[in-house]
Write a protein that holds these residues in place. Structure first.
Motif, short mmCIF file in Angstrom:
data_model
loop_
_atom_site.label_atom_id
_atom_site.label_comp_id
_atom_site.label_asym_id
_atom_site.label_seq_id
_atom_site.Cartn_x
_atom_site.Cartn_y
_atom_site.Cartn_z
N ASN A 1 -5.25 -1.61 16.54
CA ASN A 1 -5.68 -1.07 15.21
C ASN A 1 -4.81 -0.75 14.32
O ASN A 1 -5.26 -0.31 13.44
N VAL A 2 -3.35 -0.96 14.49
CA VAL A 2 -2.67 -0.71 13.44
C VAL A 2 -2.28 -1.49 12.19
O VAL A 2 -2.30 -2.86 12.66
N PRO B 1 -5.84 0.05 6.40
CA PRO B 1 -6.16 1.27 6.99
C PRO B 1 -7.05 2.25 6.45
O PRO B 1 -7.44 2.23 5.26
N MET B 2 -7.79 2.94 7.31
CA MET B 2 -8.59 4.07 6.91
C MET B 2 -8.27 4.94 5.69
O MET B 2 -7.08 5.15 5.72
N SER B 3 -9.13 4.91 4.62
CA SER B 3 -8.96 5.77 3.39
C SER B 3 -8.59 7.31 3.93
O SER B 3 -8.83 7.90 5.15
N ASP B 4 -7.81 8.12 3.32
CA ASP B 4 -7.36 9.43 3.49
C ASP B 4 -8.81 10.46 3.87
O ASP B 4 -8.80 11.08 4.77
N ALA B 5 -9.60 10.02 3.16
CA ALA B 5 -11.05 10.94 3.22
C ALA B 5 -11.69 10.65 4.36
O ALA B 5 -11.99 11.52 5.24
N SER B 6 -11.86 9.27 4.73
CA SER B 6 -12.37 9.08 6.04
C SER B 6 -11.47 9.52 7.40
O SER B 6 -11.97 10.15 8.30
N PHE B 7 -10.39 9.27 7.29
CA PHE B 7 -9.19 9.58 8.16
C PHE B 7 -9.41 11.13 8.35
O PHE B 7 -9.40 11.74 9.48
N ASN B 8 -9.19 11.84 7.30
CA ASN B 8 -9.19 13.28 7.31
C ASN B 8 -10.47 13.98 8.32
O ASN B 8 -10.74 14.91 8.81
N GLU B 9 -11.61 13.47 7.89
CA GLU B 9 -13.08 13.57 8.78
C GLU B 9 -13.06 13.52 10.24
O GLU B 9 -13.29 14.19 10.82
N ALA C 1 -12.19 6.83 18.92
CA ALA C 1 -11.82 6.21 17.63
C ALA C 1 -10.87 5.02 17.73
O ALA C 1 -11.02 3.89 17.07
N PHE C 2 -10.09 4.92 18.76
CA PHE C 2 -9.08 3.83 18.88
C PHE C 2 -9.97 2.35 19.44
O PHE C 2 -9.55 1.53 19.29
N ASN C 3 -11.03 2.70 20.09
CA ASN C 3 -11.85 1.72 20.68
C ASN C 3 -12.99 0.91 19.74
O ASN C 3 -13.53 0.12 20.02
N THR C 4 -12.90 1.70 18.49
CA THR C 4 -13.88 1.21 17.48
C THR C 4 -13.25 0.06 16.77
O THR C 4 -12.19 0.43 16.02
N SER C 5 -13.48 -1.09 16.90
CA SER C 5 -13.13 -2.36 16.33
C SER C 5 -12.85 -2.45 14.98
O SER C 5 -12.08 -3.03 14.40
N THR C 6 -13.69 -1.44 14.31
CA THR C 6 -13.80 -1.66 12.65
C THR C 6 -13.05 -0.56 11.95
O THR C 6 -12.72 -0.66 10.72
N TYR C 7 -12.13 0.20 13.01
CA TYR C 7 -11.44 1.25 12.50
C TYR C 7 -9.60 0.75 12.51
O TYR C 7 -9.47 0.37 13.60
N TYR C 8 -9.16 0.93 11.31
CA TYR C 8 -7.77 0.50 11.48
C TYR C 8 -6.85 1.79 10.67
O TYR C 8 -7.33 2.43 10.15
#
Length: 431
Positions: free
Chosen positions: A180-181, A115-123, A144-151
């Protein structure tokens, strides 16, 4: 269309990243101890205070202690952790003693998901939240949810979806987010973001038909708020405890009724009598969708014997999952407490009394009732000393549901507010 990377490459990366690992990160300047299956690891002995234990298949007993400057240790965390193939459990121990837990795993069909780091997710969260109007927020969340590299963890998904108010938009985003979960076994907890049973059923159908869905997982959907409120009223309107007990028993005996722990607590609280409360707590376990929160049921019970009986029932009937970490603590006897109390009372100077009381509450083997804690704290006249002792004592109290009885020891509202804020920020408590 989302672009999915090569399965073979993902599996290779996952295999290199970890294999049945426990990672514990110690933040801040305090000293901590990690104990895994009886072996001790000290925070200061590892690079960047990061302990990584690889190749740990199966079940492990894990505890974390904070060590004060006098060398005394206090337990902050204790749990049995089950590590499956290609899974990593990451505990982050913060300077204030709070502990964050996250899990990552390799799914054979979808590859490594971190999953995305806290810093990246907060941004990202701020970017979505700062959009003007619901339509713009929806568009940003879709991207965001359509970006295949985001978990995302399910908690991160929840925070983004909650920015949208329309049921249809929430349903759309939840469907989109599922691919993406990282912890899809917890995805069912997001069903409560939808108000209607129809929307929850539609999402459940989407999950079951997804290629990433584990077909062996039985997703249970908690009753929506409208249906639950009606049921709650039906039980509460009964004109006697016996009738309310009967109505609540019928609700929990209905195999198609599912509840989250918060709803379960509300229903059980409608009856009185320790035996009745215990009976309903046992009965409710099959109907609870968020089993990881079942330790919150113990706050409904006043006696240690009832709590022990519920704990034994949970453990012997298969409800104790890997996250179940409830421990029965027994307050010291009257004789033991009187000896301790007199030892502190006889100290000549206030500072000596404060030091002796601090040592008592710092001991990981001392447990007290709220009444006992009040007596010790009352030996100090300083408001600031009382406040620090009350904070320190909370972990050692066996009847935390009565903790507010300590508040009347403080003369100022500021001290009461400070204590309340400390407990809420540093302890997962429902007191």
């Amino acid at each position: 269309m989302k672009k999915i990377c090569s399965i073979a490459i993902c599996m290779l990366i996952a295999g290199l990243a970890y294999s049945q690992s426990l990672r514990v990160t110690f933040n801040g300047s305090r000293d901590f101890q990690l104990i895994v299956d009886g072996k001790t690891y000290n925070s200061g002995n590892y690079l960047n205070d990061d302990v990584v234990l690889n190749n740990l298949p199966g079940q492990h007993n894990v505890s974390v202690y904070r060590v004060n400057r006098n060398g005394r240790s206090k337990k902050l965390y204790s749990s049995t952790i089950n590590l499956s193939s290609n899974q990593e459990v990451h505990l982050t121990v913060n300077n204030n003693g709070s502990i964050d837990r996250s899990e990552t795993s390799n799914n054979a069909a979808y590859g490594y998901r971190n999953p995305m780091s806290d810093a990246s997710f907060n941004e990202l969260y701020r970017n979505v939240n700062n959009k003007w109007g619901q339509a713009a927020k929806l568009s940003a969340a879709r991207d965001a949810f359509n970006t295949s590299t985001y978990y995302f963890s399910t908690d991160q998904v929840r925070q983004i979806v909650e920015l949208l108010s329309a049921e249809a938009h929430r349903l759309e985003l939840l469907k989109l987010a599922y691919d993406n979960v990282s912890d899809n076994s917890n995805f069912y907890s997001l069903y409560t973001l939808l108000r209607s049973q129809a929307s929850q059923s539609e999402l459940d159908s989407h999950v079951r038909n997804s290629g990433y869905n584990n077909s062996s997982t039985n997703y249970k959907v908690a009753m929506n708020s409208t249906a639950f409120n009606q049921l709650y009223q039906d039980v509460s309107y009964q004109n006697s405890t016996s009738r309310r007990l009967s109505a609540a028993t019928k609700a929990f005996n209905t195999s198609t009724n599912y509840f989250n722990v918060a709803q379960t607590r509300q229903l059980i609280s409608l009856v009185t009598g320790e035996n009745n409360l215990l009976q309903l707590a046992k009965l409710s376990l099959d109907n609870i969708v968020d089993q990881e929160n079942i330790t919150q049921l113990f706050d409904l019970l006043a006696t240690q014997s009832a709590k022990k009986e519920l704990d034994d029932y949970i453990r012997s009937n298969g409800y104790a999952t890997g996250n179940y970490n409830y421990t029965i603590h027994v307050a010291m006897t009257d004789t033991e407490f009187n000896n301790l109390y007199n030892t502190i009372r006889k100290k000549w100077l206030p500072l000596s009394k404060y030091s002796a009381a601090t040592d008592a509450f710092n001991s990981t083997t001392n447990y007290f009732t709220t009444s006992q804690v009040r007596q010790v704290i009352a030996l100090l006249s300083s408001e600031s000393n009382r406040l620090e002792l009350a904070k320190l004592a909370f972990d050692n109290i066996v009847d935390q549901q009565n903790f507010r009885q300590v508040y009347d020891l403080f003369a100022t509202q500021a001290s009461k507010d400070a204590l309340d804020e400390y407990i809420r920020n540093n302890h997962n408590s429902q007191y």
